[in-house]
Motif scaffolding. Structure first.
Motif, PDB file in Angstrom:
ATOM      1  N   THR A   5      18.847  96.484   3.815  1.00 49.29           N
ATOM      2  CA  THR A   5      17.705  95.592   3.841  1.00 49.29           C
ATOM      3  C   THR A   5      16.557  96.408   4.390  1.00 49.29           C
ATOM      4  N   SER A   7      12.201  96.825   4.842  1.00 51.63           N
ATOM      5  CA  SER A   7      10.970  96.058   4.955  1.00 51.63           C
ATOM      6  C   SER A   7       9.820  96.929   4.482  1.00 51.63           C
ATOM      7  N   ASP A  12      10.784  91.787   3.316  1.00 52.59           N
ATOM      8  CA  ASP A  12      12.148  92.312   3.265  1.00 52.59           C
ATOM      9  C   ASP A  12      12.666  92.374   1.834  1.00 52.59           C
ATOM     10  N   HIS A  13      13.413  93.460   1.534  1.00 51.30           N
ATOM     11  CA  HIS A  13      14.016  93.670   0.217  1.00 51.30           C
ATOM     12  C   HIS A  13      15.438  94.161   0.410  1.00 51.30           C
ATOM     13  N   GLU A  14      16.355  93.696  -0.446  1.00 56.04           N
ATOM     14  CA  GLU A  14      17.721  94.190  -0.419  1.00 56.04           C
ATOM     15  C   GLU A  14      17.873  95.261  -1.487  1.00 56.04           C
TER      16      GLU A  14
END
Length: 170
Positions: A5, A7, A12-14
């Motif tokens: 995860t 940022s 936030d991005h997975e």
């Protein structure tokens, strides 16, 4: 497969990363899958990084530089050098972490299997220095720069931790 995860600009991005070969990965970003080839890496504490994912000849994603927290696990730089970076890689693939200009440190915990260099030896960037076994894989660590080896604190059979000093250059 590993899931990270991250940022970017407060959002936030997975990111899912699957290792296909030693330096080829399948990365899923925002629902899009891309194949990524690791061309170079450095493990530097407090490093400024600019991740770039390259697919074919085009760049798919670029993030603004961000500082790694001191305690964060090291992340390899993916893709081409960032703005202002030297066009020549700072460490050859398979190299160790460089904690300073004059040291080569362990990029991961492991056991020193063999040492192919010795104090006083002149080495070129990319020369094999030692083999570190980690998780049943042999990792050949290479010189990150030209120089003369001042000392080798590591010993064959020694258990080392991430960041332990392995080779000191003059």
């Amino acid at each position: 497969m590993r899931r990270y995860t991250i940022s970017i600009d407060g959002s936030d991005h997975e990111v899912d990363v699957e290792e296909v070969t030693a330096n080829t990965f399948r990365v899923q970003i925002a629902g899009k899958s891309v194949d990524v080839r690791l061309r170079d890496h450095q493990d530097l504490a407090q490093a400024m990084i600019t991740p770039e994912v390259e697919v074919g000849r085009g760049v798919v994603a670029t993030a603004a530089p961000s500082a790694l927290p001191h305690q964060a696990a090291p992340q390899p730089a993916i893709g081409t050098p960032g703005p202002g970076a030297s066009p020549h890689p700072a460490a050859p693939a398979g190299g160790g972490a460089a904690s300073g200009v004059n040291t080569l440190t362990a990029p991961m915990p492991g056991v020193v299997l063999s040492i192919s260099a010795q104090p006083g030896q002149s080495v070129k960037r990319g020369d094999a220095l030692l083999v570190l076994e980690a998780m049943k894989m042999k990792n050949e660590l290479r010189a990150t720069r030209d120089g003369i080896i001042a000392s080798i604190p590591a010993e064959v059979g020694a258990q080392v931790k991430f960041g332990d000093e392995l080779v000191v250059f003059e």
